[in-house]
Motif scaffolding. Structure first.
Motif, PDB file in Angstrom:
ATOM      1  N   LEU A   1     -20.152 -23.665 -29.164  1.00  0.00           N
ATOM      2  CA  LEU A   1     -19.075 -23.650 -28.179  1.00  0.00           C
ATOM      3  C   LEU A   1     -19.699 -23.811 -26.797  1.00  0.00           C
ATOM      4  CD1 LEU A   1     -16.866 -20.751 -29.595  1.00  0.00           C
ATOM      5  CD2 LEU A   1     -16.567 -23.224 -29.896  1.00  0.00           C
ATOM      6  N   ILE A   2     -19.568 -24.994 -26.252  1.00  0.00           N
ATOM      7  CA  ILE A   2     -20.215 -25.343 -24.989  1.00  0.00           C
ATOM      8  C   ILE A   2     -19.305 -24.955 -23.833  1.00  0.00           C
ATOM      9  CG2 ILE A   2     -21.201 -27.233 -23.638  1.00  0.00           C
ATOM     10  CD1 ILE A   2     -21.574 -28.729 -26.293  1.00  0.00           C
ATOM     11  N   ASP A   3     -19.877 -24.260 -22.871  1.00  0.00           N
ATOM     12  CA  ASP A   3     -19.107 -23.878 -21.696  1.00  0.00           C
ATOM     13  C   ASP A   3     -18.619 -25.132 -20.973  1.00  0.00           C
ATOM     14  OD1 ASP A   3     -18.300 -21.783 -19.631  1.00  0.00           O
ATOM     15  OD2 ASP A   3     -19.535 -23.141 -18.424  1.00  0.00           O
TER      16      ASP A   3
ATOM     17  N   ASN B   1     -15.551 -24.787 -24.402  1.00  0.00           N
ATOM     18  CA  ASN B   1     -15.008 -23.439 -24.347  1.00  0.00           C
ATOM     19  C   ASN B   1     -14.614 -23.103 -22.915  1.00  0.00           C
ATOM     20  OD1 ASN B   1     -14.386 -20.759 -25.101  1.00  0.00           O
ATOM     21  ND2 ASN B   1     -16.407 -20.084 -24.403  1.00  0.00           N
ATOM     22  N   PHE B   2     -13.342 -22.743 -22.726  1.00  0.00           N
ATOM     23  CA  PHE B   2     -12.851 -22.301 -21.413  1.00  0.00           C
ATOM     24  C   PHE B   2     -12.869 -20.777 -21.427  1.00  0.00           C
ATOM     25  CE2 PHE B   2     -11.259 -26.547 -21.874  1.00  0.00           C
ATOM     26  CZ  PHE B   2     -11.316 -27.093 -20.594  1.00  0.00           C
ATOM     27  N   ALA B   3     -13.908 -20.219 -20.803  1.00  0.00           N
ATOM     28  CA  ALA B   3     -14.176 -18.788 -20.959  1.00  0.00           C
ATOM     29  C   ALA B   3     -13.241 -17.901 -20.142  1.00  0.00           C
ATOM     30  CB  ALA B   3     -15.624 -18.492 -20.589  1.00  0.00           C
ATOM     31  N   GLY B   4     -12.791 -18.371 -18.983  1.00  0.00           N
ATOM     32  CA  GLY B   4     -11.995 -17.515 -18.115  1.00  0.00           C
ATOM     33  C   GLY B   4     -10.552 -17.955 -18.013  1.00  0.00           C
ATOM     34  N   VAL B   5      -9.739 -17.110 -17.370  1.00  0.00           N
ATOM     35  CA  VAL B   5      -8.316 -17.419 -17.203  1.00  0.00           C
ATOM     36  C   VAL B   5      -8.126 -18.642 -16.314  1.00  0.00           C
ATOM     37  CG1 VAL B   5      -6.119 -16.544 -16.334  1.00  0.00           C
ATOM     38  CG2 VAL B   5      -7.685 -15.003 -17.532  1.00  0.00           C
ATOM     39  N   ALA B   6      -8.897 -18.703 -15.231  1.00  0.00           N
ATOM     40  CA  ALA B   6      -8.733 -19.798 -14.267  1.00  0.00           C
ATOM     41  C   ALA B   6      -9.706 -20.945 -14.509  1.00  0.00           C
ATOM     42  CB  ALA B   6      -8.936 -19.252 -12.846  1.00  0.00           C
ATOM     43  N   THR B   7     -10.439 -20.918 -15.613  1.00  0.00           N
ATOM     44  CA  THR B   7     -11.453 -21.939 -15.851  1.00  0.00           C
ATOM     45  C   THR B   7     -10.840 -23.326 -16.003  1.00  0.00           C
ATOM     46  OG1 THR B   7     -12.841 -20.305 -16.962  1.00  0.00           O
ATOM     47  CG2 THR B   7     -13.385 -22.614 -17.312  1.00  0.00           C
TER      48      THR B   7
ATOM     49  N   THR C   1     -20.358 -25.946 -17.620  1.00  0.00           N
ATOM     50  CA  THR C   1     -21.729 -26.425 -17.790  1.00  0.00           C
ATOM     51  C   THR C   1     -21.748 -27.876 -18.247  1.00  0.00           C
ATOM     52  OG1 THR C   1     -22.440 -24.189 -18.373  1.00  0.00           O
ATOM     53  CG2 THR C   1     -23.914 -25.992 -18.971  1.00  0.00           C
ATOM     54  N   TYR C   2     -20.870 -28.209 -19.190  1.00  0.00           N
ATOM     55  CA  TYR C   2     -20.805 -29.578 -19.696  1.00  0.00           C
ATOM     56  C   TYR C   2     -20.373 -30.539 -18.602  1.00  0.00           C
ATOM     57  CZ  TYR C   2     -19.317 -33.581 -22.516  1.00  0.00           C
ATOM     58  OH  TYR C   2     -19.160 -34.841 -23.043  1.00  0.00           O
ATOM     59  N   LEU C   3     -19.386 -30.162 -17.823  1.00  0.00           N
ATOM     60  CA  LEU C   3     -18.913 -31.027 -16.747  1.00  0.00           C
ATOM     61  C   LEU C   3     -20.016 -31.246 -15.705  1.00  0.00           C
ATOM     62  CD1 LEU C   3     -16.660 -32.565 -15.298  1.00  0.00           C
ATOM     63  CD2 LEU C   3     -15.993 -30.410 -14.214  1.00  0.00           C
ATOM     64  N   SER C   4     -20.739 -30.187 -15.343  1.00  0.00           N
ATOM     65  CA  SER C   4     -21.831 -30.327 -14.378  1.00  0.00           C
ATOM     66  C   SER C   4     -22.897 -31.281 -14.896  1.00  0.00           C
ATOM     67  CB  SER C   4     -22.442 -28.955 -14.085  1.00  0.00           C
ATOM     68  OG  SER C   4     -21.490 -28.089 -13.510  1.00  0.00           O
ATOM     69  N   PHE C   5     -23.203 -31.180 -16.187  1.00  0.00           N
ATOM     70  CA  PHE C   5     -24.185 -32.064 -16.809  1.00  0.00           C
ATOM     71  C   PHE C   5     -23.745 -33.522 -16.694  1.00  0.00           C
ATOM     72  CE2 PHE C   5     -25.162 -34.385 -20.782  1.00  0.00           C
ATOM     73  CZ  PHE C   5     -26.536 -34.504 -20.638  1.00  0.00           C
TER      74      PHE C   5
END
Length: 268
Positions: free
Chosen positions: A144-146, A57-63, A149-153
């Motif tokens: 829906l995984i942020d 899930n891409f929560a923000g506009v610039a995410t 967060t997933y990339l950091s993991f």
């Protein structure tokens, strides 16, 4: 070398290493799409197997833009690993002779494959880790995984394994630089084995012991290989010092018979 000179050298090495990572990140920017598809694949496989909604899930506009920058930087670290590993070696061993500095090629030749092997092992574990951790999603619910967060993991897992596999090379480098004797490493072998298993248990979120053992054993083997190489190096250094009439670096005394045997082995 005085402290100020060490700090200046550290700043120079860090700058050069960062420059190499930046160049690698530019390359990573252009290969972002296939890499992101590979990162997302474990989630897609789990979602298909369970007929459920599990997605990033891409929560923000610039995410999405921020995600691309982070993946590019992450790829830059991987791509430029020979470059920054060389500068790590060059900073640790500035006082070696010209002959000993030639070991830099051996250092890079061992460090790069080990770093990539550790990263590859983390990538091998990743799909199983994703499958286990997403099993706790309640029936009928969506997951829906942020994306951040997933990339950091994923990045922490891959880099942690890559750096863990570099431990033996760093051990040998410190030994060649005369900073740590093999006996020092040997006295801590029990702690090293314990930490290898603790590290594997923490970094593999799967509940089975087999995966933890499979990951811990290579780290332990590499540790003991590095320990053996350090002992061989210390023995040769001590033999040369005894032949020159100097005391051993550890300050121990040896009888003449042992000295002669050591010198004969060193010449052989």
């Amino acid at each position: 070398m005085p402290l100020r000179a060490h700090l200046v050298e550290l700043r120079r090495r860090v700058f050069l290493a960062a420059l190499g990572i930046a160049v690698g990140a530019v390359v990573g920017w252009f290969v972002y799409d296939p890499v992101f598809a590979a990162l997302q694949r474990p989630l897609m496989v789990v979602s298909d197997d369970r007929d459920g909604l599990i997605a990033l899930n891409f929560a923000g506009v610039a995410t999405s833009f921020d995600m691309r920058l982070k993946v590019s930087f992450f790829l830059g670290v991987i791509i430029s690993s020979p470059w920054w590993l060389y500068h790590l070696w060059a900073f640790i061993t500035p006082g070696l002779t010209r002959k000993e500095r030639a070991y830099a090629f051996g250092f890079i030749g061992a460090a790069v494959p080990l770093f990539l092997a550790g990263a590859g092992m983390a990538w091998w574990v990743l799909p199983n880790a994703v499958a286990i951790l997403t099993e706790f999603t309640p029936e009928g619910a969506t997951n829906l995984i942020d994306a951040q967060t997933y990339l950091s993991f994923v990045m922490r897992m891959i880099l942690a394994f890559g750096l863990a596999f570099l431990l033996p090379v760093i051990m040998v480098a410190l030994n060649l630089a005369g900073l740590v004797r093999a006996r020092t490493w040997a006295r801590g072998w029990r702690w090293a084995v314990l930490l290898a298993f603790v590290f594997s248990a923490v970094m593999t979120p799967t509940p089975d012991a087999i995966t933890m053992i499979v990951l811990a054993l290579p780290i332990c083997v590499l540790y003991f290989v590095a320990l053996g190489l350090s002992f061989v190096h210390d023995r040769r250094v001590d033999a040369r010092r005894v032949a020159a009439g100097l005391p051993r670096l550890d300050g121990t005394e040896v009888d003449a018979g042992t000295d002669k045997a050591d010198q004969t082995e060193d010449r052989a």
